[in-house]
Motif scaffolding. Structure first.
Motif, short mmCIF file in Angstrom:
data_model
loop_
_atom_site.label_atom_id
_atom_site.label_comp_id
_atom_site.label_asym_id
_atom_site.label_seq_id
_atom_site.Cartn_x
_atom_site.Cartn_y
_atom_site.Cartn_z
N ILE A 3 0.86 -1.19 0.00
CA ILE A 3 0.00 0.00 0.00
C ILE A 3 0.89 1.24 0.00
O ILE A 3 1.74 1.39 0.87
CB ILE A 3 -0.92 0.03 1.24
CG1 ILE A 3 -1.76 -1.24 1.30
CG2 ILE A 3 -1.80 1.27 1.22
CD1 ILE A 3 -2.54 -1.39 2.58
N ASN A 16 -9.77 1.77 3.82
CA ASN A 16 -10.23 1.07 2.62
C ASN A 16 -9.13 0.22 2.02
O ASN A 16 -9.36 -0.90 1.57
CB ASN A 16 -10.68 2.08 1.56
CG ASN A 16 -12.12 2.48 1.75
OD1 ASN A 16 -12.86 1.78 2.44
ND2 ASN A 16 -12.49 3.61 1.19
N ALA A 17 -7.93 0.81 1.97
CA ALA A 17 -6.80 0.11 1.37
C ALA A 17 -6.51 -1.18 2.13
O ALA A 17 -6.28 -2.23 1.53
CB ALA A 17 -5.58 1.01 1.36
N ILE A 40 -1.65 -0.95 -4.08
CA ILE A 40 -2.79 -0.05 -3.95
C ILE A 40 -2.24 1.33 -3.60
O ILE A 40 -1.34 1.45 -2.77
CB ILE A 40 -3.71 -0.52 -2.81
CG1 ILE A 40 -4.19 -1.96 -3.05
CG2 ILE A 40 -4.90 0.42 -2.64
CD1 ILE A 40 -4.86 -2.59 -1.85
N THR A 96 -5.02 0.38 -8.70
CA THR A 96 -6.10 0.48 -7.74
C THR A 96 -5.82 1.64 -6.80
O THR A 96 -4.74 1.73 -6.24
CB THR A 96 -6.19 -0.81 -6.90
OG1 THR A 96 -6.03 -1.90 -7.75
CG2 THR A 96 -7.50 -0.89 -6.17
N SER A 97 -6.79 2.54 -6.63
CA SER A 97 -6.55 3.62 -5.68
C SER A 97 -7.80 3.81 -4.83
O SER A 97 -8.91 3.45 -5.22
CB SER A 97 -6.20 4.90 -6.42
OG SER A 97 -7.29 5.33 -7.18
N THR A 98 -7.57 4.39 -3.66
CA THR A 98 -8.66 4.58 -2.72
C THR A 98 -8.37 5.81 -1.87
O THR A 98 -7.24 6.29 -1.84
CB THR A 98 -8.86 3.32 -1.85
OG1 THR A 98 -9.73 3.64 -0.79
CG2 THR A 98 -7.56 2.84 -1.28
N SER A 110 -3.23 4.63 -1.68
CA SER A 110 -4.29 5.11 -0.80
C SER A 110 -4.04 6.57 -0.45
O SER A 110 -2.96 7.11 -0.69
CB SER A 110 -4.35 4.25 0.47
OG SER A 110 -3.37 4.67 1.37
N ASP A 135 0.77 5.04 0.51
CA ASP A 135 -0.14 6.07 1.00
C ASP A 135 0.38 7.46 0.64
O ASP A 135 1.49 7.82 1.01
CB ASP A 135 -0.30 5.94 2.52
CG ASP A 135 -1.33 6.87 3.06
OD1 ASP A 135 -2.52 6.60 2.86
OD2 ASP A 135 -0.96 7.91 3.65
#
Lengths: 127, 259
Positions: free
Chosen positions: B181, B243-244, B213, B236-238, B215, B183
């Motif tokens: 992830i 969520n991640a 991901i 994929t991003s959030t 995030s 961030d």
């Protein structure tokens, strides 16, 4: 003489209906082309579920190798089999991303175990 | 009397020379066409080239970035001096020494510009500290078995992106990471350059067979990215870390259960 050497350098094995191609040397362009047709031949002859190319010994990926890997990916999929690349070195992964080489539809795996897992889950989907 | 003058002159000249030679910093004088006119012992040491071979050659030959070296002395002739001009000296044995140059023009007895006097200072230690510092603010932490989190705080430039890439990929390899992830909550501005860096890091991570991901995409960042027409591909991003993590868990087929 040279051809004998090449064959010996990249010796493929079939494990659990998957063709495993461990690359232990820096590839010459000729070797890659030879390997490419060997993989496609094997798919036709044997009943394979996937092709696993282990790149753990590769230190440099140039545009030619990247292009060939991409071709192999598309060709094997046309023949109904996924190609999975495993065990890329971090610096190799970084350089591929930096040079923006497109590997097309080949699937990347952490190691051979992961590659077999991916093949297993993909074959389940089909059945 | 003349001989005494000569002796005095000889003495002061020797004295000046010995001071120059005693300097631990590589010193060099450069002519208007960029040729080396004189060097001291420290320059010989850092380049690995004997004095007689250095003198008369192009100053810019001994750096990893000759163009930047040329720009450097041109700037001195233009402005009279430069300060803290960073270059990297390449030794013949392959060793690299990052140095910071202070250089200024000097004059002959008629008041004409005679050349450049340039003093280099070895800044290897400084560079090491800088690097350690930027690594320290780019920590990669394993938050769960197979899940790596890399929070980015502050501005991202190409150097930083390089370090992020290295940190990310080596820890993915070492810790057998399955989902990473990245961030970006702490990154104030995401422009096309930064987005490009992020996509590269994510792509490289995917090449290692690791899912990744992004995030922490804030509303402002989402807006600017769309307005700028930035495409981050199939990454994929959030918006939130929560969520991640949830995504990472579901990817690993894990479930968090209330006791």
């Amino acid at each position: 003489m040279m051809e004998d050497l090449d064959v010996q350098l990249v010796s493929t094995t079939i494990v659990n209906k998957c063709l495993v191609v461990p690359i232990q040397v820096e590839l010459f362009d000729d070797t890659i082309i030879q390997l490419q047709s060997e993989i496609l031949d094997k798919i036709q002859k044997e009943d394979l579920r996937g092709v696993i190319i282990d790149l753990s010994a590769i230190n440099v990926v140039d545009s030619f190798l990247a292009g060939k890997l991409r071709e192999i990916g598309y060709q094997t999929v046309l023949m109904g089999v996924d190609t999975i690349l495993t065990s890329l070195k971090p610096e190799v992964a970084a350089s591929i991303a930096d040079m923006e080489y497109d590997l097309g539809n080949v699937i990347m795996a952490r190691d051979q175990d992961h590659a077999f897992q991916i093949i297993d889950s993909n074959s389940k989907k089909i059945i | 009397m003349d001989t005494k003058k000569q002796k005095d002159f000889q003495k002061s000249s020797n004295y000046a020379r010995s001071l120059i030679e005693a300097s631990l910093d590589p010193l060099v004088t450069i002519s208007a066409d960029g040729k080396i006119m004189d060097v001291n012992e420290a320059t010989v040491r850092v380049t690995g080239v004997p004095r007689e071979k250095l003198i008369g050659t192009d100053f810019s030959n001994y750096f990893t970035d000759p163009e930047k070296a040329k720009d450097g002395y041109r700037q001195v002739f233009k402005d009279g001096k430069v300060q803290d001009y960073e270059l990297e000296i390449q030794n013949v044995n392959g060793d690299l020494t990052p140095v910071s140059y202070n250089a200024s023009v000097y004059y002959d007895e008629n008041g004409e510009v005679a050349g450049i006097f340039a003093a280099a200072r070895d800044i290897s230690d400084l560079k090491q500290v800088e690097r350690a510092l930027s690594e320290a603010i780019t920590p990669a932490m394993k938050v769960w078995d197979g899940i790596l989190m890399l929070p980015l705080v502050g501005n991202v430039d190409s150097k930083r992106a390089q370090i992020v890439m290295e940190t990310m990929l080596t820890s993915v390899k070492e810790n057998q990471i399955k989902v990473a992830i990245l961030d970006v909550m702490g990154v104030p501005i995401i422009d096309s350059a930064v987005a490009g860096y992020l996509v590269k890091v994510i792509k490289a991570t995917k090449l290692m067979g690791c899912e990744s991901i992004i995030s922490g995409i804030s509303p402002a960042v989402a807006q600017t990215m769309v307005n700028l027409g930035l495409d981050i591909g199939d990454v994929t991003s959030t918006s939130s870390m929560e969520n991640a993590l949830q995504m990472a868990f579901s990817f690993l087929e894990l479930e968090v259960i209330h006791k």
